[in-house]
Design an enzyme around this catalytic site. Sequence first.
Site, short mmCIF file in Angstrom:
data_model
loop_
_atom_site.label_atom_id
_atom_site.label_comp_id
_atom_site.label_asym_id
_atom_site.label_seq_id
_atom_site.Cartn_x
_atom_site.Cartn_y
_atom_site.Cartn_z
CG ASP A 64 33.47 34.75 38.30
OD1 ASP A 64 33.73 34.19 39.38
OD2 ASP A 64 32.55 35.58 38.16
N GLY A 93 33.61 32.30 44.25
CA GLY A 93 33.00 31.03 43.90
C GLY A 93 33.93 30.37 42.90
CG HIS A 94 37.64 29.94 43.52
ND1 HIS A 94 38.85 30.07 44.14
CD2 HIS A 94 37.21 31.20 43.29
CE1 HIS A 94 39.14 31.36 44.28
NE2 HIS A 94 38.15 32.06 43.78
CE LYS A 111 39.91 33.79 41.17
NZ LYS A 111 39.00 34.35 40.17
CD GLN A 163 37.40 38.20 45.78
OE1 GLN A 163 38.41 38.37 46.44
NE2 GLN A 163 36.49 37.32 46.11
#
Length: 427
Positions: free
Chosen positions: A13, A40-41, A16, A223
């Site tokens: 988080d 979750g980007h 990215k 990640q």
Amino acid sequence: MLAIAVIGAQWGDEGKGKIVDLLAEKANMVVRFCGGNNAGHTVVNPYGEFRMHLVPSGIFHREVTCIIGNGVVIDPAVLFEEIDELKRRGVDVSKLFVSDRANLIMPYHILLDGLEEESRGSGALGTTRKGIGPAYMDKAGRLGIRTGELIEKESFHQRLRFVLEQKNRILTRVYDAQPLSLEEIYDKYCQYGERLAPFIRETDLMVQEALERGETIILEGAQGSLLDIDFGTYPYVTSTSTSAGGACIGLGLSPARIDRVIGVFKAYSTRVGSGPLPTELFDETGELIRKSAHEYGTTTGRPRRCGWFDAVVGRFSARINGFSGVALTRLDILDALPSLKICTGYKLEGKTLKNPPSNSGLLAKCEPIYEELPGWQRDISQLRRFKDLPPEARSYVKRVEELIGCPIDLISVGPRREQTIVVKEII
Ligand code: GDP
Ligand code: IMO
Ligand code: MG
């Protein structure tokens, strides 16, 4: 021709998604190489705000080919949901492709992820319960089912029957749970297979051919390095190689082809799930950061644990990844704080450590040694040049740079593409 890996440098988080969306403007291809929909980007751009779980964050650029590489584990239901949502919001997905070698997340993986977590009781890892660990276990155990297998229905049925017999024994005998139906899973995954077929390619070949053509490729990490299966805070990690080396394995790319490795660091630390976070703040400053920065998981909505920037971890991360440059994100989140701390070393049993111990129990006992710097207490989110930053912000950035030993090329001061200070062009 350039291959640029964008790697999470802390516990995930770091931002990215924003950085990849930005860099993709000048790229031809964006490829995801590890993890699954535990990621979750967040991307905020003229199309709106998106939370990407499997589709690479380059998808918003029409000319960019996006690839989900062999190192990714795919839950087809999540992938289709994401594709449908993108289409609904006007994003073209005709240049999205999926590796024929990527392992699938099966219903028993999701079930087992939850059951394993519950069986760990207070020692739970805090996984996302998306089936990631069990899917990678099956991949390594040679029980995985890959995207490319779904088209050969007969052999798929045979393998599924063998694997499911084993899984049902574990479900019923170890966990006292209900067995799963072979035919139900078979039918569902045959349907997924038909829908997946137009996306499936030998993506390793596509990546190599793009490089031969002299194209620019972004290798999108998921990640963070402290969640890496080998170098993270084991066992509180994810089940894949999230650091730069994982990009080669996860795409079929020679290490010699990677030109740049960009580490994405948040200007402070966060972590979702269990495991040590040496600089964690349990006071009102931690709460202030969480609330003002809305630090809640993109995938699970869980509150993220917040702490000061940890340069011990930063240096370690830079070393194992060989960062050629850094993107420092969320500097604006520190705007309101009167003073800031950076952890420069750990105290453990009377000794000073400059490298994080590999043992998570010991890491949890480490006491951070802090250096204090003045805050700037003004809004920096509209600034676009390094020299316009308040002197205190510049000093903070320079100190982080010095401590981790890597040049900071980009400074992000807000979630939108344009909220970026380019110190040095990456592409
Ligand atoms: P990722 O998983 O590394 O892509 O990061 P996430 O999307 O899970 O979390 C990063 C969050 O920070 C998202 O909500 C982004 O929109 C947001 N973000 C990224 N860069 C910045 C920044 O510089 N400032 C602020 N305020 N938010 C940012
Ligand atoms: P992005 O790509 C933050 C964490 C989980 C848990 C541990 C293991 O958005 O940075 P898993 O479900 O992978 O078996 O969970 O890893 N985790 C993440 N934390 N960002 C992520 O992805 C994460 N992916 C997994 O919270 O602690
Ligand atoms: Mg995320």
